[in-house]
Design an enzyme around this catalytic site. Structure first.
Site, PDB file in Angstrom:
ATOM      1  N   GLY A 247      12.397  -0.402   1.581  1.00 39.86           N
ATOM      2  CA  GLY A 247      12.314  -0.437   3.034  1.00 39.86           C
ATOM      3  C   GLY A 247      13.203   0.517   3.794  1.00 39.86           C
ATOM      4  N   CYS A 353     -14.775  12.279  13.091  1.00 37.33           N
ATOM      5  CA  CYS A 353     -15.449  11.777  14.287  1.00 37.33           C
ATOM      6  C   CYS A 353     -14.883  10.430  14.713  1.00 37.33           C
ATOM      7  CB  CYS A 353     -16.941  11.676  14.014  1.00 37.33           C
ATOM      8  SG  CYS A 353     -17.599  13.259  13.508  1.00 37.33           S
ATOM      9  N   GLU A 354     -13.654  10.431  15.184  1.00 34.25           N
ATOM     10  CA  GLU A 354     -12.960   9.238  15.681  1.00 34.25           C
ATOM     11  C   GLU A 354     -11.937   9.718  16.697  1.00 34.25           C
ATOM     12  OE1 GLU A 354     -13.132   5.970  14.655  1.00 34.25           O
ATOM     13  OE2 GLU A 354     -14.326   6.218  12.832  1.00 34.25           O
TER      14      GLU A 354
HETATM   15  C1  LIG Z   1       5.957  -1.258  -0.015  1.00 35.03           C
HETATM   16  C2  LIG Z   1       6.930  -2.037  -0.778  1.00 35.03           C
HETATM   17  C3  LIG Z   1       8.152  -1.478  -1.150  1.00 35.03           C
HETATM   18  C4  LIG Z   1       8.577  -0.095  -0.730  1.00 35.03           C
HETATM   19  O1  LIG Z   1       8.774  -0.003   0.641  1.00 35.03           O
HETATM   20  P1  LIG Z   1       9.373   1.361   1.256  1.00 35.03           P
HETATM   21  O2  LIG Z   1       9.464   1.056   2.704  1.00 35.03           O
HETATM   22  O3  LIG Z   1       8.407   2.431   0.961  1.00 35.03           O
HETATM   23  O4  LIG Z   1      10.703   1.589   0.633  1.00 35.03           O
HETATM   24  C5  LIG Z   1       8.994  -2.224  -1.926  1.00 35.03           C
HETATM   25  N1  LIG Z   1       8.663  -3.482  -2.325  1.00 35.03           N
HETATM   26  C6  LIG Z   1       7.506  -4.050  -1.978  1.00 35.03           C
HETATM   27  C7  LIG Z   1       7.196  -5.408  -2.448  1.00 35.03           C
HETATM   28  C8  LIG Z   1       6.602  -3.358  -1.197  1.00 35.03           C
HETATM   29  O5  LIG Z   1       5.451  -3.935  -0.840  1.00 35.03           O
END
Ligand SMILES: *Cc1c(COP(=O)(O)O)cnc(C)c1O
Length: 425
Positions: A247, A353-354
């Site tokens: 994340g 086409c959007e």
């Molecule tokens: C998408 C996801 C990640 C990675 O998220 P990033 O924001 O790309 O670092 C990690 N764990 C799970 C369970 C995810 O669904």
């Protein structure tokens, strides 16, 4: 005023009046391989990984690249060779990871909707752990494991109910998201898991969202998870590893997320203070490992001046770069070989086409038809989300390593697009 740093620096930067990836001029790549073209810098990926590796130096930690961000085989190979594990979300991703040389003992399987077939496939491969997202999934995984004569290692993905302060479509750790098990229900779910003979409780997992640019949501989530570990262990169930998900955000438009090593210095200090510093740790970064390692090169097809808006029509579109249409996301756009004259304001749009097919809005650009533009921060959630909408063939991909260029995916052909289809008799 300081101008915000260009995304991708120092690996994707201007040298001698033209944009380069490492030592390779992007104009040459567009000429040789055509457009739209994804270009990735290997050194950028490894440098992003090293920030995490520095952060975890001397710790018992496993970095599992969340491969849905960019699942091209050669990209996976870069991370597998650097010792990474992988966070997968489908049987298809498992097959890709194995094809790229991943160690199955470093693979963890996330996702709310694993099928029985995918569970069997993962058990057979000998993956490290299933991140289970519901009590219903616990029961099914138990059945599948018993039928296979195995015990499945599990961790429960717990929803810590903290607000990651990001776009609602990429926030996943709040009540009302489809992901994870509610914090209040986690202890009961662990007790159920511990009672099932086909399962072995291994750890705990959380993932609160994506493109997070602040430290506070991580620190809050960690507190909530550690409280839960204490409660679960008091009930006699050992938690061997703690997985904090992915994340961490990147710089798309002057964003200033914490560096991975600095963030982890803070988080590890908290773990140490609370007495969990010696646990096995796992993380699942995706975007922060690959996002700014890539650009998409695209050619300007037409300039279309209008009364209210000028349009710059390019040969890449929402099927290649879906993030603006999906999340109103920002990608920096710049000329590969900038012109000296003053620019005009354009909406940069694709041929699909959007009306949602825009790549950038109100951008000041000095461009002419035939010029090549770079769409920055295109290493994550671009090619892996690309589609064939409008029967557009997906772009080619090249990986730059110093002065070397490797074509890691050929441009798709139209014949390949309809290979699986049949005409009626
Ligand atoms: C998408 C996801 C990640 C990675 O998220 P990033 O924001 O790309 O670092 C990690 N764990 C799970 C369970 C995810 O669904």
């Amino acid at each position: 005023m300081t101008t915000p740093q260009l995304p991708g620096q120092p690996f994707i930067a201007y040298q001698d009046a033209g944009l380069h990836a490492e030592q390779v001029p992007l104009a040459d790549l567009a000429k040789q391989h055509g457009t739209p073209l994804f270009v990735y810098s290997k050194a950028s990926m490894l440098s992003a990984l090293q920030a995490y590796q520095r952060g975890f130096a001397g710790r018992n930690a496993l970095i599992c690249y969340a491969m849905k961000a960019n699942s091209s085989l050669a990209v996976l190979q870069v991370f597998a060779r650097a010792g990474c594990g992988f966070d997968i979300v489908s049987g298809g991703e498992l097959a890709r990871a194995l094809a790229a040389g991943a160690d199955p003992a470093k693979i963890i399987f996330s996702g709310v909707g694993k099928t029985r077939a995918e569970m069997q496939q993962a058990l057979q491969a000998g993956i490290a752990c299933f991140n289970v997202e519901s009590t219903a999934e616990l029961e099914v995984l138990n059945e599948v494991a018993l039928a296979a004569g195995q015990r499945a290692n599990i961790s429960l993905r717990v929803n810590p109910n903290v607000d990651p302060k990001t776009h609602p479509y990429i926030s996943t750790g709040l009540k009302g998201n489809k992901f994870g098990i509610a914090h209040e229900e986690a202890l009961a779910a662990y007790q159920r898991a511990a009672a099932l003979p086909g399962l072995k409780v291994a750890g705990i997992d959380c993932h609160i969202g994506s493109q997070i640019t602040e430290e506070a949501p991580y620190l809050d989530a960690m507190d909530r998870i550690l409280d839960l570990v204490t409660a679960i262990e008091s009930a006699g169930i050992a938690i061997h590893h703690i997985d904090f998900g992915g994340g961490l955000g990147i710089n798309y438009n002057g964003d200033t997320p914490p560096a991975a090593d600095q963030l982890w210095q803070r988080l590890l200090a908290k773990l140490d203070t609370r007495g969990f510093g010696q646990r096995q740790l796992m993380i699942e970064p995706g975007r922060s490992l690959v996002g700014n390692a890539g650009v998409c090169l695209t050619e300007v097809l037409y300039l279309k001046p209008g009364e209210q808006k000028n349009f710059c029509i390019i040969d890449a579109a929402m099927n290649d770069l879906p993030r603006p249409a999906m999340y109103q996301a920002y990608h920096h756009i710049a000329a590969v070989q900038p012109r000296p004259e003053a620019g005009a304001e354009y909406d940069v749009v694709g041929p699909v086409c959007e009306s949602g097919d825009w790549i950038g809005r109100d951008r000041s650009l000095a461009v002419q038809p035939g010029d090549v533009l770079a769409v920055f921060s295109a290493g994550a959630y671009c090619m892996s989300m690309a589609s064939n909408y409008n029967t557009r063939s997906r772009p080619a991909e090249v990986l730059v390593d110093g002065a070397q260029v490797h074509v890691i995916r050929a441009r798709e052909t139209v014949a390949e697009q309809f290979r699986l289809e049949s005409l009626l008799p």
